[in-house]
Design an enzyme around this catalytic site. Sequence first.
Site, PDB file in Angstrom:
ATOM      1  N   HIS A   1     -10.680   1.617  -1.001  1.00  0.00           N
ATOM      2  CA  HIS A   1     -10.878   1.197   0.383  1.00  0.00           C
ATOM      3  C   HIS A   1     -11.618  -0.132   0.370  1.00  0.00           C
ATOM      4  CE1 HIS A   1     -10.369   3.705   4.248  1.00  0.00           C
ATOM      5  NE2 HIS A   1      -9.231   3.473   3.665  1.00  0.00           N
TER       6      HIS A   1
ATOM      7  N   HIS B   1       0.823  -1.204   0.000  1.00  0.00           N
ATOM      8  CA  HIS B   1       0.000   0.000   0.000  1.00  0.00           C
ATOM      9  C   HIS B   1       0.863   1.264   0.000  1.00  0.00           C
ATOM     10  CE1 HIS B   1      -4.102   1.521   0.636  1.00  0.00           C
ATOM     11  NE2 HIS B   1      -3.497   2.538   1.207  1.00  0.00           N
TER      12      HIS B   1
END
Lengths: 761, 228
Positions: A116, A70
């Site tokens: 998300h 990430h």
Amino acid sequence: MQTLTKNTLDSLEQGKINMSKEPTPAQIASERIYATMGVSDSEYDLICTILGRKPNYTEIGVFSVMWSEHCAYKNSKPLLKRFPTTGERVLMGPGEGAGIVDIGDGQAVCFKIESHNHPSAVEPYQGAATGVGGIIRDIFSMGARPIATLNSLRFGKLTDERVRYLFEHVVSGIAGYGNCIGIPTVGGEVMFDSSYEGNPLVNAMCVGLIDHEDIQRGVASGVGNPVYYVGPATGRDGIHGATFASEELTEESEAKRSAVQVGDPFMEKLVMEACLELIQSGIVIGIQDMGAAGLTCSSAEMASKAGNGLELNLNEVPQREQGMTPYEMMLSESQERMLFVIEEHNEPIAMEIFERWGVICRKVGRVTDDGRLRLVYGSEVVADMPVRGLVDECPVYEKPSQVPAYYTKNEAVDTNRYEEVTDVNDALLKVLASPTVASKEWVYRQYDSMVRASTSVAPGSDAAVVLVRGTRKALAMTTDCNGRFTYLDPYMGGRIAVAEAARNVVCSGAEPLAITDNLNFGNPEKPENFWQMEQSVDGMAEACRHFDTPVIGGNVSLYNENAKDAIYPTPVVGMVGLVHDTDHITTQGFKQAGDVVILLGDTKAELGGSEFQLVIHGVTEGRPPVLELDTELRLQKTVLKLIQDGLVKSAHDVSEGGLAVAIAESAISGGIGAEVEVSAEGLRTDVALFSESQSRIVLSVSPEAADAVVEACTQNEVPVQRIGVVGGDRISIQVNGQQAIDVAQHEAERVWKDAIPCLMQ
Amino acid sequence: MKVAVLVFPGSNCDFDCVHAVEETMTDGAVERVWHTTEDLTGYDLIIVPGGFSYGDYLRSGAIARFAPVMNAVAKAAEAGVYVLGICNGFQILTEAGLLPGVLRRNTGMKFRCHSSMLRVARPDTAFTSEYKQDELINIPIAHGEGNYYCDDETLAKLQANGQIVFTYDDNPNGSLNDIAGIVNEKGNVLGMMPHPERAVSDLLGSSDGVRMFTSIMKAWRERHANVN
């Protein structure tokens, strides 16, 4: 610098902070505790080399999030390099919070998309809400005023109860956050396919406006300058969120709900207004939001970009709970927080602004010259790591890639072998009722799409259009990706995703400017998944070069897998285009009886990955349609020119559901029927109606303009066909001289509008 | 004509109101006024804008009514100054007791945002004189708590006094008697859930809101002329 807050002192005295309970460096090594944080053995060894010793618990925590996919893009970096990222208009490419593109007159547009997915899979409301909150912070941390958000959503089939739960709460979460903060949610897309069951995709995009001189960077420059923390106190929520996002979802994921953050849009509204005011005051040296990996990532990145070090005094970090350890404070992903650097003498200016907005602002550190991220807690140094090691020295992996068996097998699949569907009326109604095609009004009616009073084209047309106040310009924006196409052929699917986004933007009257991308894929350690990534990126990159729409930023979300398999590879494209004059704004609905309907582009026998193939034949197989870049570009340039010349009443790109659905949608949106006669030589009626051949647009033009439109298309070598007339209350389509579809416009509308509400009741 | 647009923490339609005033009220000089302000002397129109004041935590408008500026609004209303509450502004005005009734959750329990057709029930107020009796106007809504409710006695009073100014043509939220907007007895305080400031240009989908602002300007001019 070494002052202890009362909170901390109390906690220390009461023995509530017990760092001695943390594993020792030796235990971390011998018990391989690093592995539970997603750090591999070789990475751990490298960290020891970088530090010259074994990391303690706080340090390994900080490294693990900085070196997660990430934050470090360790599996995707080599692929991301293949994207074109520069262009005449690009003021800021990838690397900062968001990319920025010039729109003239000293103004620019700033935008980015972010996922998300994993948080939304376990806690849909907060997962989606904080996704929106996070992407908005990325935009205003650049100094831009957010003017719109979009979202790209993927779910399993709506007949599944869990899917309905996720869908309902993801939409509520987006609405809850966006409506409250007062930024209109103007568009996006929702698609449903069993491939996404258990691992929905929630990608949020934000678009902002900025004057060139206000552009900010996240840099911690000027040795000795103070560093400030802004926003609500830090809690224990979202710890290890970035790591959580970088692994596969399993049954245990539900237990990691605590890794999902909790959003407060009201707080973000205050932080946003205060930060924009701070930036306007001209005193900011560097500013960055605390997103993934919270305080860790923002501080390390700001120091790295300036080539400096940073010392943080964790005693000064506002804390929501008693007894938080440095590890917890550094890894918390509590929302709505920012970090900024100013010169010390400007502190009163900053403090006045934050006090007026009622937002906490605390000096928490200082820029240093030694290139280290040093954390002080109590009166000791609890972590001391080289910034370069954290930010730049994460290993980059060139993963093995392998052509998946399904892809090879699909080559032999003949998508014309299906028995001809003769009741195409019924087929049209079935496709219109498919949740992927059906009206998304149930979704977007829950979003405030009009706040800021600048939304000219609200959700429901090809692209949303937002006015640029004080000018005659506007911005068109859209998100696109057909996961079925990218599954069947990631390379072609990647091309199509970019092309379709551009086509949507063009149909709205805008010139495509640039894209942001959200690469949603499965576990990259599986060579077949990595092949999908590679191919998709190549297809997208080639299309971006061809259309001169560079990639100015984006996000990578890997490990999207459910119990069965990886999700369809879904590289979502978010595109923004510039409407040069509000007179050019065009929508998809037919406008007036008597207008001539014109089809641009060729229809071929291309049912692979189509909505028709799935809804009627129950499969997704074969090869997707072929998109030819030159053909596409000619089509787009021609249509944009026709729109700019004022010759076009409506424009709608032909996508899911093919020509039949495109005509039905233009009729439904316009509230008026149409009588159409298509000639498609050599094609069966059902194929002609539902093929999803690319590079096609349905226009309606006034009878007086029709000749000029046809002539312009012919001149530009764009296939063109006058196919009918707007009017009446029926949708009637003949194919090759045979009556094929004849349905009342209101009946089509009812089926299309009721589909999702009925499933959600 | 001096116009104040109040700003509470969480207001988010304040700029939209400012722009609407600038674009429609040729005599209007408009200012954003902070929630801590205690004196609104000199303003001819006070707009309480939409948004989520104080996050709408507790209950819409419930915290905003305690903001210092609300005492000044009450004083101004008492003195006959025009007060226009839109959406969250309407909720605040009911919480503050400047208008009767309450706004409850929409019957569908969901936030709703779309264009809505309103019927002008009273074109003879300071806010609506440019509209015709029973004219249908297109003014968008965007709210989760717009379901107007009051007791029978209050409703009878509203009806008897002609205080119901706008009704929904197609009730989106369960409001009693389709009520979309009401005025106080004196006629100088109007609260409505739909957003006229979002309907001031055809590019935004409707310009039917323009005449609300020009009506107020006209009323102010007439009042001004009478005073002189």
